[in-house]
Each structure stands twice: as structure tokens, then as C-alpha cells.
Design an enzyme around this catalytic site. Structure first.
Site, PDB file in Angstrom:
ATOM      1  N   ARG A  54       0.854  -1.267  -0.002  1.00  0.00           N
ATOM      2  CA  ARG A  54       0.079   0.024   0.108  1.00  0.00           C
ATOM      3  C   ARG A  54       0.825   1.230  -0.029  1.00  0.00           C
ATOM      4  O   ARG A  54       0.524   2.339  -0.728  1.00  0.00           O
ATOM      5  CB  ARG A  54      -1.055  -0.069   1.287  1.00  0.00           C
ATOM      6  N   THR A  55       1.997   1.210   0.937  1.00  0.00           N
ATOM      7  CA  THR A  55       2.513   2.720   0.971  1.00  0.00           C
ATOM      8  C   THR A  55       3.337   2.839  -0.320  1.00  0.00           C
ATOM      9  O   THR A  55       2.902   4.062  -0.779  1.00  0.00           O
ATOM     10  CB  THR A  55       3.418   2.782   2.181  1.00  0.00           C
ATOM     11  N   LYS A  83      25.926  -2.954  -1.283  1.00  0.00           N
ATOM     12  CA  LYS A  83      27.459  -2.688  -1.369  1.00  0.00           C
ATOM     13  C   LYS A  83      28.224  -1.953  -0.091  1.00  0.00           C
ATOM     14  O   LYS A  83      29.346  -1.908   0.025  1.00  0.00           O
ATOM     15  CB  LYS A  83      27.909  -1.934  -2.694  1.00  0.00           C
ATOM     16  N   ARG A 104      11.363   3.930   3.416  1.00  0.00           N
ATOM     17  CA  ARG A 104      10.934   3.130   4.454  1.00  0.00           C
ATOM     18  C   ARG A 104      12.203   2.522   4.700  1.00  0.00           C
ATOM     19  O   ARG A 104      12.879   1.789   3.766  1.00  0.00           O
ATOM     20  CB  ARG A 104       9.712   2.097   3.833  1.00  0.00           C
ATOM     21  N   HIS A 132       4.968   5.803  11.409  1.00  0.00           N
ATOM     22  CA  HIS A 132       4.558   5.689  10.069  1.00  0.00           C
ATOM     23  C   HIS A 132       3.541   7.078   9.773  1.00  0.00           C
ATOM     24  O   HIS A 132       2.391   6.913   9.823  1.00  0.00           O
ATOM     25  CB  HIS A 132       3.713   4.777   9.993  1.00  0.00           C
TER      26      HIS A 132
END
Ligand code: NCD
Length: 312
Positions: A54-55, A83, A104, A132
Site C-alpha cells: 500500500r504505502t 555494497k 521506508r 509511520h
């Protein structure tokens, strides 16, 4: 003025600023076609070091529906993080290409480190078990559209209150509205963290009650916010298995709820809401997901400084 600002936690914006975002989101919902070119030529970067449906999709859809474009990655392994590049260096580089960055990350505070490395606005799309804020914008808009207010509410929050970042953000954001009461429903092991108890609830003198059973709260709340047990934040599988089905909201339990109560859930759901509840008119979680895209459209416009006057 929200232009050029970052959103790392809900308190970064004043109540008036939040209200402006909600007002714009409602305008966009009414006539989305009016906004299809407002972000022409702008670029959004999505840096997702942790899974999301969703986000990430709602941010990408939001930008595309405003006429802008999107670059990004959806797993850390496909970026230079594999890396050994630092978050600061990645963000500083991406900031040379994009107008807005959404991140995120499994580590708490990672988006804040990123925000310090570039002048481009940064949006926290979830950092570990911490915050959030754009889910909270979605939650508040959904409550406001249904209830017509964000004050004078009793909110039941059920499930994983310890690791659930959407819970921490929502409680923090709601603590600024008048006469909010929380009923916190969780197993002992998944109660709210101490910092939320002290810095959000006790400091603001907010009434809260902690109960173990959903049945003790369901007939007393205006909003029931269900959450999944956050499997990925557990240290051992055994504890997760023991706690994962602590609560299951089903049609029988819904009979005890008031006819005006609404059910929200940030999604994804696992077992905590039986599918039979989806057809109950009080179940707003998919509607909530839809509003999430519109509120992100409004947020993107504000942070990019796109004037509503430019819409024709
Ligand atoms: C939430 C999250 O990522 O914290 N999902 C979402 O963004 N809608 C809730 C969850 O994963 O349980």
C-alpha cells in the site's frame, strides 16, 4: 508553508497544516481529473528497504496521478546498500535526481538521517517499530470523513501496540485533539512502549485504559483500530506463533459494537479480522487504503509547493 519541508513524524506539522492537507485531499477526491498535470516534470524517488504494498504503490500512484514520475527501489538488495553505502550517501545522491524522497527502513530514525543529508524533502514511510506518519494522515482523514471530527472520540486500538509503528504515530497525532480517550487492547507482551506511555499519554494527561480482551472494549469505542502482530520485529518465532492470533474480530463480536463504530486497519491483515466482517458497512479499511492515495497526492502537492491556484 509546507513547501520544501520533510515529514518524519506527525508532530512535524501543526494542526492547521494537517487540516490544509485534509482539505486539499477532499478536493482531489471530488474531482481527481483536475489534478492530472499539476506535477508535470517532477520526480519522486521511493527508497524502500523493507517490504510494502500500500504505502509504496499509493505514493507511486499518487505521483503518477498528479502527472509526475517515479524512480526507486523496493528492496535494499537492488540498491548500493548491498555494497555497503550509507543511508546519508544514498539520499544525498538521490537528492541530486529527484524533487521528493520517500523512505521506508527497518531501522528507527533512518529517514531522519536521510533528511539531514539532502535539501530535498523527505517523507518517512515507516521506520522500524517507530513512526509511520503518512499512514496516520490516512487514518485521520478517514476518521474525519466518517465522523466529521477528530476530537471527542474514544479510540480502541487492538493488537500489537508494542511494535506497531502505525499505532505509535496515531496515538501521538491524536494526543493533540481535545477529549480523546484510548482503550488499549493487547496481550501483556505487546503493550505500548514506555516512551509512548510517558511522553504521549501521561505528559498530555490523556485518559487511557488497558484491557486484555476485545469484548471488554468493543461496545465503548467510536473507532476500533485493528493491527496485525508484527512478525518481522520478533526475536523468536515461538513468541510470534503464541501471540499472532490473540485477537480475531468476527461477525459475532461485531454484534456488540455500536452501529456507528468504525473499524480501521492499516493493512495488511493476517488473521485479526475475519473476512466475513468485510461486508459490514462499519468496516472501512479498504476505503481507508483508498483515501491513503488521495492524502498522499495532497501531501506531495504541498511539499512541492504546487499551488492549488495552478489547477484549472
Ligand atoms: C503498516 C506498516 O507498514 O507499518 N502497513 C502499512 O503501511 N499500511 C502496518 C503493518 O505492516 O502491519
Amino acid at each position: 508553508m509546507l513547501k520544501g519541508r520533510s515529514l518524519l513524524e506527525p508532530m512535524d506539522f501543526s494542526l492547521e497544516e494537517l487540516e490544509d492537507i485534509f482539505a486539499l485531499a477532499k478536493e482531489i477526491m471530488k474531482e481527481p481529473a483536475k489534478y492530472i498535470h499539476v506535477a508535470d516534470g517532477k520526480l519522486l524517488a521511493t527508497l524502500f528497504y523493507e517490504p510494502s504494498t500500500r504505502t509504496r504503490f499509493s505514493f507511486e500512484a499518487a505521483m503518477l496521478r498528479l502527472g509526475g514520475q517515479v524512480i526507486g527501489f523496493s528492496e535494499a538488495n537492488s540498491s548500493s546498500a548491498a555494497k555497503g553505502e550509507s543511508i546519508a550517501d544514498t539520499v544525498r545522491t538521490v537528492g541530486c535526481y529527484a524533487d521528493l524522497i520517500v523512505m521506508r527502513h527497518p531501522k528507527e530514525g533512518a529517514p531522519r538521517i536521510g533528511a539531514g543529508a539532502s535539501d530535498v524533502p523527505m517523507i518517512n514511510a515507516g521506520d522500524g517499530g517507530h513512526q509511520h506518519p503518512t499512514q496516520t494522515l490516512t487514518d485521520l482523514l478517514t476518521i474525519q470523513c466518517d465522523k466529521g471530527r477528530l476530537d471527542n472520540l474514544t479510540i480502541g486500538i487492538c493488537g500489537d501496540l508494542k511494535f506497531g509503528r502505525t499505532v505509535h504515530s496515531l496515538m501521538k497525532a491524536m494526543s493533540r485533539y481535545k477529549n480523546i480517550r484510548f482503550i488499549l487492547i493487547s496481550p501483556e507482551e505487546l503493550m505500548i512502549p514506555d516512551y509512548v506511555r510517558k511522553e504521549v499519554l501521561e505528559k498530555n494527561n490523556i485518559f487511557f485504559e488497558e484491557v486484555r480482551r476485545l469484548e471488554e472494549a468493543i461496545d465503548r469505542v467510536d473507532v476500533l483500530y485493528m493491527t496485525r502482530v508484527q512478525k518481522e520485529r520478533f526475536f523468536n518465532e515461538e513468541d510470534y506463533v503464541r501471540l499472532k492470533d490473540s485477537y480475531i474480530l468476527d461477525a459475532e463480536k461485531m454484534e456488540k459494537a455500536s452501529k456507528d463504530m468504525i473499524i480501521l486497519h492499516p493493512l495488511p491483515r493476517v488473521n485479526e479480522i475475519a473476512v466475513e466482517v468485510d461486508k459490514d458497512p462499519r468496516a472501512l479499511y479498504f476505503e481507508q487504503a483508498k483515501k491513503g492515495m488521495f492524502v498522499r497526492m495532497a501531501l506531495i502537492m504541498k511539499l512541492l509547493g504546487i499551488e492549488e491556484g495552478s489547477v484549472n
